[in-house]
Design a protein around this motif. Structure first.
Motif, short mmCIF file in Angstrom:
data_model
loop_
_atom_site.label_atom_id
_atom_site.label_comp_id
_atom_site.label_asym_id
_atom_site.label_seq_id
_atom_site.Cartn_x
_atom_site.Cartn_y
_atom_site.Cartn_z
N UNK A 121 60.02 -45.90 -2.40
CA UNK A 121 60.64 -46.93 -1.56
C UNK A 121 61.83 -47.57 -2.26
N UNK A 122 61.93 -48.89 -2.24
CA UNK A 122 63.11 -49.58 -2.76
C UNK A 122 63.05 -49.82 -4.26
N UNK A 123 61.88 -49.65 -4.87
CA UNK A 123 61.70 -50.07 -6.25
C UNK A 123 62.25 -49.03 -7.22
N UNK A 124 63.09 -49.44 -8.19
CA UNK A 124 63.59 -48.48 -9.18
C UNK A 124 62.50 -48.08 -10.17
N UNK A 125 62.70 -46.91 -10.79
CA UNK A 125 61.76 -46.46 -11.81
C UNK A 125 61.89 -47.31 -13.07
N UNK A 126 63.12 -47.69 -13.38
CA UNK A 126 63.40 -48.56 -14.51
C UNK A 126 64.76 -49.21 -14.27
N UNK A 127 65.02 -50.27 -14.99
CA UNK A 127 66.26 -51.00 -14.75
C UNK A 127 66.57 -51.93 -15.92
N UNK A 128 67.80 -52.41 -15.96
CA UNK A 128 68.20 -53.46 -16.90
C UNK A 128 68.88 -54.55 -16.08
N UNK A 129 68.35 -55.75 -16.18
CA UNK A 129 68.89 -56.87 -15.41
C UNK A 129 70.16 -57.40 -16.07
N UNK A 130 71.05 -58.00 -15.26
CA UNK A 130 72.27 -58.57 -15.83
C UNK A 130 71.96 -59.88 -16.56
#
Length: 231
Positions: A43-52
């Motif tokens: 769905x909309x959720x990323x597998x991984x990410x880095x927030x600003x």
């Protein structure tokens, strides 16, 4: 926004460690500095990410030693902590950038303010002979959504929710206790109105002498003719 589709592996290093093995993924680099790694599912959720805020440093095999087959490495460094997202790109399938401009934000329809306005305009929804005293009737512990009078002249306090739960019943109970201290308003009875009312909330409301009313938002705003329904 930059969109890159690439065959890549991803490692998150910092307060915790996480690894995404080699696969084709969508990499989103947003103007606010965030970087998100998406698959074709979940769905909309990323597998991984880095927030600003974060910075992206790109290196190639010509600049530093990389694993065999890696065409480019991205090191996404968080500005808030010593966390890094390391993306090793083995094959780049798509790369495009787009200026999305300023987003106006999400405009919600059917929020409690909309229900309050419609119910005040259609106060007869509460019953024949009802009249509106005012919306947002202020008390020492907060505003009552709607204060009205019934056909007998009795005062009625209405608490509105999109989804009615026990907390909403408790909130209306506190309002009723306070309003019933006012000799100009007492006795005051309560109506708990919502698009959906949870069974537990309905049981508690009835036990406290509070009437429950389920609101049909579409019918109230005139986009659904209830007379044409089969059920």
């Amino acid at each position: 926004m930059r969109l890159v589709i690439a065959r890549c592996s991803v490692d998150y290093v910092g307060r915790l460690k996480a690894h995404l093995p080699l696969a084709i993924r969508l990499l989103l680099i947003k103007a606010d500095g965030s970087v998100l790694v998406h698959s074709d599912g979940g769905s909309y959720k990323p597998l991984n990410w880095m927030s600003p805020p974060a910075t992206v440093r790109r290196t190639t095999p010509a600049e530093t030693d990389l694993e065999e087959g890696v065409q480019e490495q991205w090191i996404v460094q968080s500005a808030k902590a010593d966390d890094r997202l390391i993306i090793n790109i083995y094959e780049q399938l798509h790369d495009s950038s787009h200026d999305l401009g300023v987003d106006p934000g999400l405009i919600k329809d059917g929020v409690e303010a909309d229900l309050q306005r419609l119910l005040a305009e259609q106060i007869h929804t509460l019953g024949d002979g009802f009249t509106l005293i005012r919306r947002e009737y202020f008390t020492a512990i907060g505003p009552v959504d709607i204060l009205a009078r019934d056909a007998t002249g009795g005062t009625v306090a209405v608490e509105l929710k999109r989804r009615g739960d026990i907390d909403g019943v408790e909130q209306l109970t506190r309002y009723l206790e306070l309003l019933n201290r006012d000799p100009l308003l007492a006795p005051v009875r309560g109506v708990f109105a919502a698009q959906q009312i949870k069974p537990q909330a309905r049981v508690l409301a009835v036990d406290r002498g509070i009437e429950c009313l389920t609101l049909d938002y579409d019918a109230m705003r005139g986009v659904d003719d209830t007379s044409t329904r089969l059920f």
